[in-house]
Motif scaffolding. Structure first.
Motif, mmCIF file in Angstrom:
data_model
loop_
_atom_site.group_PDB
_atom_site.id
_atom_site.type_symbol
_atom_site.label_atom_id
_atom_site.label_comp_id
_atom_site.label_asym_id
_atom_site.label_seq_id
_atom_site.Cartn_x
_atom_site.Cartn_y
_atom_site.Cartn_z
ATOM 1 N N GLY A 162 0.222 2.967 -3.347
ATOM 2 C CA GLY A 162 -0.650 4.084 -3.100
ATOM 3 C C GLY A 162 -1.971 3.929 -3.816
ATOM 4 O O GLY A 162 -2.334 2.856 -4.303
ATOM 5 N N CYS A 163 -2.747 5.016 -3.865
ATOM 6 C CA CYS A 163 -4.057 5.017 -4.517
ATOM 7 C C CYS A 163 -4.041 6.001 -5.666
ATOM 8 O O CYS A 163 -3.521 7.111 -5.539
ATOM 9 C CB CYS A 163 -5.152 5.419 -3.519
ATOM 10 N N PRO A 210 5.200 7.840 -4.677
ATOM 11 C CA PRO A 210 5.437 8.159 -3.249
ATOM 12 C C PRO A 210 6.315 9.378 -3.021
ATOM 13 O O PRO A 210 6.082 10.158 -2.083
ATOM 14 C CB PRO A 210 6.107 6.887 -2.715
ATOM 15 N N LEU A 239 0.827 -1.207 0.000
ATOM 16 C CA LEU A 239 0.000 0.000 0.000
ATOM 17 C C LEU A 239 0.860 1.255 0.000
ATOM 18 O O LEU A 239 0.563 2.249 -0.664
ATOM 19 C CB LEU A 239 -0.940 -0.004 1.207
ATOM 20 N N LEU A 240 1.942 1.197 0.798
ATOM 21 C CA LEU A 240 2.816 2.361 0.850
ATOM 22 C C LEU A 240 3.496 2.621 -0.486
ATOM 23 O O LEU A 240 3.715 3.760 -0.892
ATOM 24 C CB LEU A 240 3.867 2.159 1.954
ATOM 25 N N PHE A 242 -1.201 8.301 0.897
ATOM 26 C CA PHE A 242 -1.406 7.238 -0.091
ATOM 27 C C PHE A 242 -2.055 7.761 -1.372
ATOM 28 O O PHE A 242 -2.596 6.994 -2.170
ATOM 29 C CB PHE A 242 -2.284 6.130 0.507
ATOM 30 N N TYR A 281 -0.059 7.062 -8.647
ATOM 31 C CA TYR A 281 0.601 7.383 -7.376
ATOM 32 C C TYR A 281 2.118 7.272 -7.503
ATOM 33 O O TYR A 281 2.653 6.295 -8.029
ATOM 34 C CB TYR A 281 0.108 6.435 -6.287
#
Length: 324
Positions: A31-32, A99, A27-28, A149, A97
């Motif tokens: 992301g979204c 980061p 998830l990190l 995220f 996404y």
């Protein structure tokens, strides 16, 4: 047996912890995606369905060949069913996404939230006169920015996926085309011989029974010329027949000698006889062509040319065009 059970009970929490850590890590990293407003593209599409494909041979009039020259016109005809559609393609847009962008988006998001809240407070006292780009967009930008995220919306980095296609029929009609069979091969069968000819750029086949390849063939017993054209790729064929009159076949042998026998060995009187005889046979076009050929032949001898023109007018009653 008991030792194995203990080991198994310890392995489950450890595996669960590893799975949770992997999920959080993914998830990190991933992301979204920040979904944006849908985009649409409009275009018109035309479908052409071939209903009929044919070749047409127009042998002209009269149907029986009385003169050695004839122009045969060949056309390619097609019938289509034409359907017009209006096509709309819908695309889902999103900002992928990344980061590392959170390094500057989070502090900017905090600033945007504060500014957006302040703008909404001011908007209350301004009776709602501030634009939505200040009151709403700043707040939306701020919350997207502080979300670790999610990246904020970016038209420059936007990607899209095709969400759906809508088609609406606008028109449906029949369309007819007739185009010349330009520079295409034509087979002409004269008796047992088949000659390969071709049309010109206007789709016209020029037949001349006094010219090659027919000049080398005895056409006395050839009563019909069979004309055939075909498009093997489209599997389309057409044929036609052109009758040759008995009187014309009888004239061809004599006319061939009058036109093609050696001219330079003849006297002026024999030249005039050739032109006059072709005219008497009803072959006026051939008589005029031979007349012009003789004028060209005597161009470098003005005296001989003058003698020929004078004899032509006196003995054949023909007034030739003034030589250039």
């Amino acid at each position: 047996m008991s030792n194995q059970r203990v080991k198994g009970s310890r392995g489950k929490p450890r595996g669960l912890a590893l799975g949770s850590a992997a999920l959080c890590g993914s998830l990190l990293i991933s992301g979204c995606a920040n979904h944006m407003s849908q985009r649409s593209e409009h275009e018109e599409r035309v479908e052409r369905k071939l209903l009929d494909h044919s070749l047409q041979i127009d042998i002209g009039e009269p149907k029986v060949l009385e003169l050695p020259q004839r122009r045969v016109r060949i056309n390619e005809q097609k019938n289509f069913e034409v359907t017009e559609f209006e096509v709309t393609r819908h695309y889902d847009r999103y900002t992928p996404y990344q980061p590392w962008r959170e390094v500057y988006e989070i502090p900017l998001g905090l600033v945007a939230i504060v500014g957006g809240v302040g703008a909404n407070i001011v908007n209350v006292f301004a009776f709602g006169t501030l634009p939505d780009s200040v009151t709403r967009d700043w707040v939306a930008y701020g919350f997207a920015g502080v979300n670790p995220f999610m990246n904020v919306q970016s038209n420059g980095r936007a990607q899209q996926n095709l969400a759906g296609i809508d088609e609406q029929q606008k028109d449906k009609r029949l369309e007819y085309t007739s185009l010349p069979w330009s520079d295409r091969p034509v087979q002409v069968m004269a008796g047992r011989q088949t000659h390969e000819l071709s049309t010109d750029r206007n789709g016209v086949l020029r037949l001349n029974l006094l010219d090659s390849p027919f000049a080398e063939q005895n056409l006395l017993n050839v009563g019909t010329l069979k004309i055939k054209v075909s498009d093997e790729d489209a599997n389309v064929h057409a044929d036609a027949s052109l009758a040759v009159s008995r009187s014309l076949r009888g004239k061809l042998v004599e006319a061939h000698s009058l036109i093609f026998d050696d001219l330079e060995g003849d006297e002026v009187g024999q030249w005039v006889h050739r032109v006059k005889r072709l005219s008497e046979l009803g072959l006026e076009e051939e008589a005029s062509e031979l007349e012009q050929s003789l004028i060209e032949l005597t161009r470098n001898d003005p005296e001989l040319q003058k003698e020929f023109l004078k004899a032509l007018a006196k003995d054949a009653g023909r007034i030739a065009a003034d030589p250039l």
